[in-house]
Structures are given as C-alpha cells and as structure tokens.
Write an enzyme that holds these catalytic residues in place. Structure first.
Site, PDB file in Angstrom:
ATOM      1  N   HIS A 120      -9.835  10.767   2.058  1.00 63.03           N
ATOM      2  CA  HIS A 120      -8.823   9.737   1.808  1.00 63.03           C
ATOM      3  C   HIS A 120      -7.506  10.053   2.508  1.00 63.03           C
ATOM      4  CE1 HIS A 120      -6.246   6.971  -0.692  1.00 63.03           C
ATOM      5  NE2 HIS A 120      -7.326   6.229  -0.550  1.00 63.03           N
TER       6      HIS A 120
ATOM      7  N   ASP B 283      16.160  11.896  -8.651  1.00 60.20           N
ATOM      8  CA  ASP B 283      17.577  12.288  -8.604  1.00 60.20           C
ATOM      9  C   ASP B 283      18.164  12.264  -7.197  1.00 60.20           C
ATOM     10  OD1 ASP B 283      17.684  12.562 -11.334  1.00 60.20           O
ATOM     11  OD2 ASP B 283      17.420  14.742 -11.336  1.00 60.20           O
TER      12      ASP B 283
ATOM     13  N   HIS C  78       0.821  -1.211   0.000  1.00 62.18           N
ATOM     14  CA  HIS C  78       0.000   0.000   0.000  1.00 62.18           C
ATOM     15  C   HIS C  78       0.860   1.269   0.000  1.00 62.18           C
ATOM     16  CE1 HIS C  78      -3.429   2.463   1.920  1.00 62.18           C
ATOM     17  NE2 HIS C  78      -3.890   2.026   0.759  1.00 62.18           N
TER      18      HIS C  78
ATOM     19  N   LYS D  31       3.287   4.459  -1.044  1.00 66.54           N
ATOM     20  CA  LYS D  31       3.196   5.448  -2.120  1.00 66.54           C
ATOM     21  C   LYS D  31       4.372   6.417  -1.999  1.00 66.54           C
ATOM     22  CE  LYS D  31      -1.747   5.242  -1.252  1.00 66.54           C
ATOM     23  NZ  LYS D  31      -1.829   3.919  -0.691  1.00 66.54           N
TER      24      LYS D  31
ATOM     25  N   ASP E  32      -0.075  15.949  20.537  1.00 64.11           N
ATOM     26  CA  ASP E  32       0.378  16.961  21.499  1.00 64.11           C
ATOM     27  C   ASP E  32       0.805  18.272  20.850  1.00 64.11           C
ATOM     28  OD1 ASP E  32      -0.094  15.254  23.607  1.00 64.11           O
ATOM     29  OD2 ASP E  32       1.946  14.455  23.657  1.00 64.11           O
TER      30      ASP E  32
ATOM     31  N   LYS F  21      -4.667  10.439   5.331  1.00 66.83           N
ATOM     32  CA  LYS F  21      -4.324   9.644   6.513  1.00 66.83           C
ATOM     33  C   LYS F  21      -3.275  10.422   7.306  1.00 66.83           C
ATOM     34  CE  LYS F  21      -4.548   6.463   2.780  1.00 66.83           C
ATOM     35  NZ  LYS F  21      -5.921   6.233   2.749  1.00 66.83           N
TER      36      LYS F  21
END
Length: 525
Positions: free
Chosen positions: A421, A188, A181, A183, A428, A423
């Site tokens: 979507h 470079d 999952h 991404k 704190d 996440k």
C-alpha cells in the site's frame, strides 16, 4: 383464464418494481446537500503560537538550528506509525488537525477516537476532516465526538442520503466518484505525519487478515506550517460540510451507551494488547529528547486544489503538475513503488522515452494475489508486456512472504499476508516522494492527493537498496521469454522458479481479468 391471471400477475410485479424505483429515486432526489450559510471559517495556528507547548519547547530549538529545512523520520513499521499518531495526540496542548480518506470502526479507529475525546477534554481544539466515502458505520460515533465543546468534525464531499449512502452514486455519480484521498495529522503546529496510511487495523498491523505494507513520514520544522495551510484550504472549502448539518447528535441514552462502549474498548483483549504494545515504544520521547534519528533536509509539499472534487481545478493546480515541475526529468534512475499502478498508454510512452535516454526504471506493484482491487490489476496487466519490451523492470509483490526467511520487524514491504500500500518513488538517488498519490488515472484526474518531495540522498538510497536487496526475495520479477511470453521469476532461498502463468491464480480469475481489461473503465481506475 389462467393465461390472463398470469399476465395480470406479471403486470402487477412490473408495476411494483416501477413503484419501488419511483420511491427510491424520489427519496434520493429529495435528499440534497444542506446550505453552507453560517458555517464558520477557522485557521491553523502558526508554529510560533505553539512555541510554549511541550512539543514546541522541545522542537523549536532544533528547528532554529536548521532554518528552511525539515526533520524527517520515516515510519515504515506499522506499530511505530500507529504509536506516533497516538503519542502525538497525547502530547497535544493547543490544536490537532486531522485529514483522512478512510476511518474504520475497528480497534485502531476507536482507540484514536478515544484519544481525540481525551484531547478535547484537555481543552485542545480538534478539527477532524474525513472523506465521507470512508466513514462507514461511524456517523453516531463521529456525532458524539463532534458534540465535544472543542471539537469540529467535517465530512468532505458528503453523501446526502445517509442510510444507504452508496445510492447517491445513482443521482450524482460525477461528483461522488471524486474523493479526498489526502492523509495528514498535525499537532500544535509543531509536528505532522503524512503518507499512505488511512486509519484502520489493516494499516497498523492490528489484524489477523491481510495487512497493508505502507509508508508514512513524521516531519518537524519548516514543512509543518505548509501542511497546516493546506489543511485550511480543505477545511474551509465549499465541499467540507459540518457534521451536524448531515448527522443528528445522539440522544442522551444513546450518547451514554456510546461513551460506555468507548471507555471499555481499550480493555477488549485485542485492543488491550495493542495499547500495551504502543506503550512500550519510546518514539515520541526519543524525538523530544533529540535522540530520534532524523534527516534535516529540504522538503516541499505537493497537493491538489480541493476544487478538483468538483471538476473545477485548473491543470496548473494539480499535484501532477507540481510533481513534474519539482522533479523534472530523471537523468539516471527512477525507482517507483505503487500498489495501484495503471500507467496508461501515455505513461508507457513516457517510461519508454526515459529508457531510451539511458534511465533505469524499476517498478514494484501488487501481484494479482496481493491486490485488494482486482479491477485495477486488470487495468495494469495489459501494459506489462509493452513496459517489458521497452526495458522497464517490473516486480509484483507476492501475497505470501518466503516462509524460509527469518522473520523481521514488519517494514515498508510488510510480512506474510501483506498487500503493498506504500506510495513512493525515488529519482536519481537524490529525491524521494512520499504521500497518498498512486500512479493511476484516479489519483491523477479524480481524487485529491497530498505528499512530500524530500531532497535526501540517504532516503533515496534506501529505496534503491530495497530494489537491489529486499524486493527480489519478496516479489516476482517479470521478464519475457524467447516466445515473448511473460515469465514470473520467483526467487526464494530454496531456489529460483520460473512461472509462465499468473502466480496463485485460477483459470476463471485470469479470464475475469482479461474481461475487465476489455471494458472502458480505465479513466475510473
């Protein structure tokens, strides 16, 4: 006689069904993954090796001024997020390393494939690693890209049976149910993009349908080499298969047809309009000129051992263990945003313990109407009342934004028609997590994940301010009434409204949710 004929027909039908099943299982059994013998290992370049590139010449002097730190640019707007990817690829001179869960055969997916072709023809080395569950309809286009001399495409945890890939679940469910999952996109050895977005129109605001409100960060400096090393772990892992071992290269006539389609794609009206919009952004130019607002802060990368997809990763190699080690126990606040939120009983108890210690816990997830995975909503719904009883604040993203609000540039919380979507969570007011990890059993136990823990009071305050100011107008706030029933508070400029049934739902849909919540599927969610 008629009776005997009927029995004979039924018997022949049963025999035919058995025969078809035998053939299907025979084909599936005959399809096994190829040997990895002869597969070449490769590694990312070190930042110093990219020092003479356009990106290196502009960014390494900035990096030298901030040793041990990373410059972070939040990409909340969908168009900026796509533009950053396209423009980074266009600036590449040495290497591009890309790792994604989903790559769609649509406007943005094809534009990015075209950009990779162009980079390869500039003698840039391209390594593209995609989870095979997210490559529907792309085999031939990926094979065309893979045929470029400077390109290698690999499929992670692949399905051996290509024509009807999902049939593979029948014979190897335990392996194929576990997915990569992660991404990331790194260019470079100088700049990287990590976050929640896959490659597809719904992630970049290029669709008239439901769009995902998401969050990535572009980072330069110290953290980039960590992402490159992690990419190498996955690229050289036993679950990463060279595409040519699974998909034949297109023939000459088919390759020419695919090339013509690709060359003409940018002139398709919808694609052309999107390309023009990307051209107007000065995101990368501002970054190279040192004008782009960024935060030079300590950043730590967390990721799973790639052997997790085979069930072989030890507990200490899991992202969840690293997160717990880095974040420790919240002392004052925890603000959590997760589109797929299934806390489990263990999570409820952990949140309750925090609340008893005086920690303010706030959670934003999708409402029933906004979610794109109804089974996950069923897994979450049964924990709403226990969480509310423990003093946890719950918010559910509405499917439609407030029509009376002034339209703004789409950000982390999108606009009308959005499904959450992103996440992320802040602890704190000091630390922020951004990545691919959902707060659910699938992310914790089955899929591999990747993310950043960013030590930034500024970014943490942005999440807190969103809960204080923006989220209440875009989401339902859940409470319990005097009868211990759940109430959805809908606050709009026209006034607050208290709803006592699941908003924008039908009786049958609510019954379906109740039915799903009874099934023993939580470990799969």
């Amino acid at each position: 006689m008629l009776y005997k004929m009927q029995i004979s027909i039924v018997q022949r039908h049963a025999m035919l069904k058995r025969g078809v099943l035998i053939v299907i299982f025979g084909l599936l059994s005959a399809c096994s993954l190829p040997s990895q013998e002869g597969r070449r290992a490769s590694t990312a370049i070190a930042p110093e090796q990219g020092a003479d590139t356009v990106l290196g010449k502009s960014l390494m002097p900035l990096t030298a001024k901030h040793p041990g730190r990373s410059g972070v640019v939040p990409l909340t707007d969908s168009l900026d997020a796509f533009a950053a990817r396209m423009l980074l690829i266009s600036k590449a001179q040495r290497t591009i390393d890309i790792q994604y869960y989903i790559w769609r055969d649509d406007i943005t997916g094809n534009l990015l494939l075209r950009a990779l072709h162009d980079a390869a023809q500039r003698n840039v080395r391209v390594r593209l690693l995609i989870d095979d569950n997210g490559t529907s309809g792309l085999d031939k286009k990926l094979a065309l890209l893979n045929a470029e001399p400077n390109v290698e495409v690999r499929l992670f945890n692949p399905f051996p049976f290509r024509a009807f890939k999902q049939l593979g679940f029948l014979t190897d469910f335990r392996r194929l149910n576990r997915r990569m999952h992660n991404k990331s996109l790194t260019v470079d050895g100088q700049a990287t993009i990590v976050g929640g977005r896959n490659i597809g129109d719904e992630y970049f605001g290029a669709t008239q349908g439901v769009a995902f409100a998401d969050l990535d960060v572009m980072a330069v400096g110290d953290i980039v080499d960590k992402v490159s090393q992690d990419f190498d772990r996955y690229w050289n892992n036993q679950s990463a298969y060279p595409l040519e071992q699974l998909v034949a290269a297109p023939g000459k006539a088919e390759a020419q047809s695919l090339q013509r389609e690709e060359a003409n794609f940018q002139f398709v009206p919808k694609a052309h309009a999107y390309v023009e919009a990307v051209r107007k952004t000065a995101l990368i130019e501002d970054m190279l000129a040192g004008r782009l607002v960024s935060y030079w802060v300590p950043v730590r990368m967390v990721s799973d051992d790639p052997d997790k997809v085979l069930g072989h990763a030890p507990p200490e190699a899991m992202l969840t263990a690293r997160l717990q080690e880095i974040l420790d126990e919240p002392r004052q606040t925890l603000d959590l945003i997760s589109p797929y939120f299934v806390p489990t009983q263990q999570g409820v108890e952990a949140f309750a313990a925090m609340a008893r210690q005086g920690v303010r816990v706030r959670v934003l997830t999708n409402s029933m109407a906004a979610t794109d995975v109804i089974a996950v909503h069923a897994g979450y719904a049964k924990y709403r009342r226990p969480l509310l009883e423990q003093g946890i604040s719950l918010f559910e993203m509405r499917r439609e934004a407030d029509p009376d609000r002034v339209k703004e540039k789409a950000g982390m919380f999108g606009s009308s028609g959005s499904s959450l979507h992103a996440k992320t969570f802040a602890v704190d007011g000091e630390r922020v997590f951004v990545g691919s990890f959902n707060f659910d059993p699938r992310s914790a136990r089955l899929n591999t994940e990747l993310g950043f823990v960013i030590e930034s009071e500024v970014l943490a305050s942005m999440v807190a301010e969103a809960f204080d100011q923006k989220i209440p107008s875009l989401a339902y706030e859940l409470t319990l009434n005097e009868k211990d029933d759940i109430v959805w508070l809908d606050r709009r400029q026209t006034g607050a409204q208290a709803l006592t049934t699941e908003p924008s739902s039908t009786l049958w849909r609510r019954l379906y949710i109740d039915f799903l919540s009874l099934l023993p599927i939580e470990p799969l969610l």
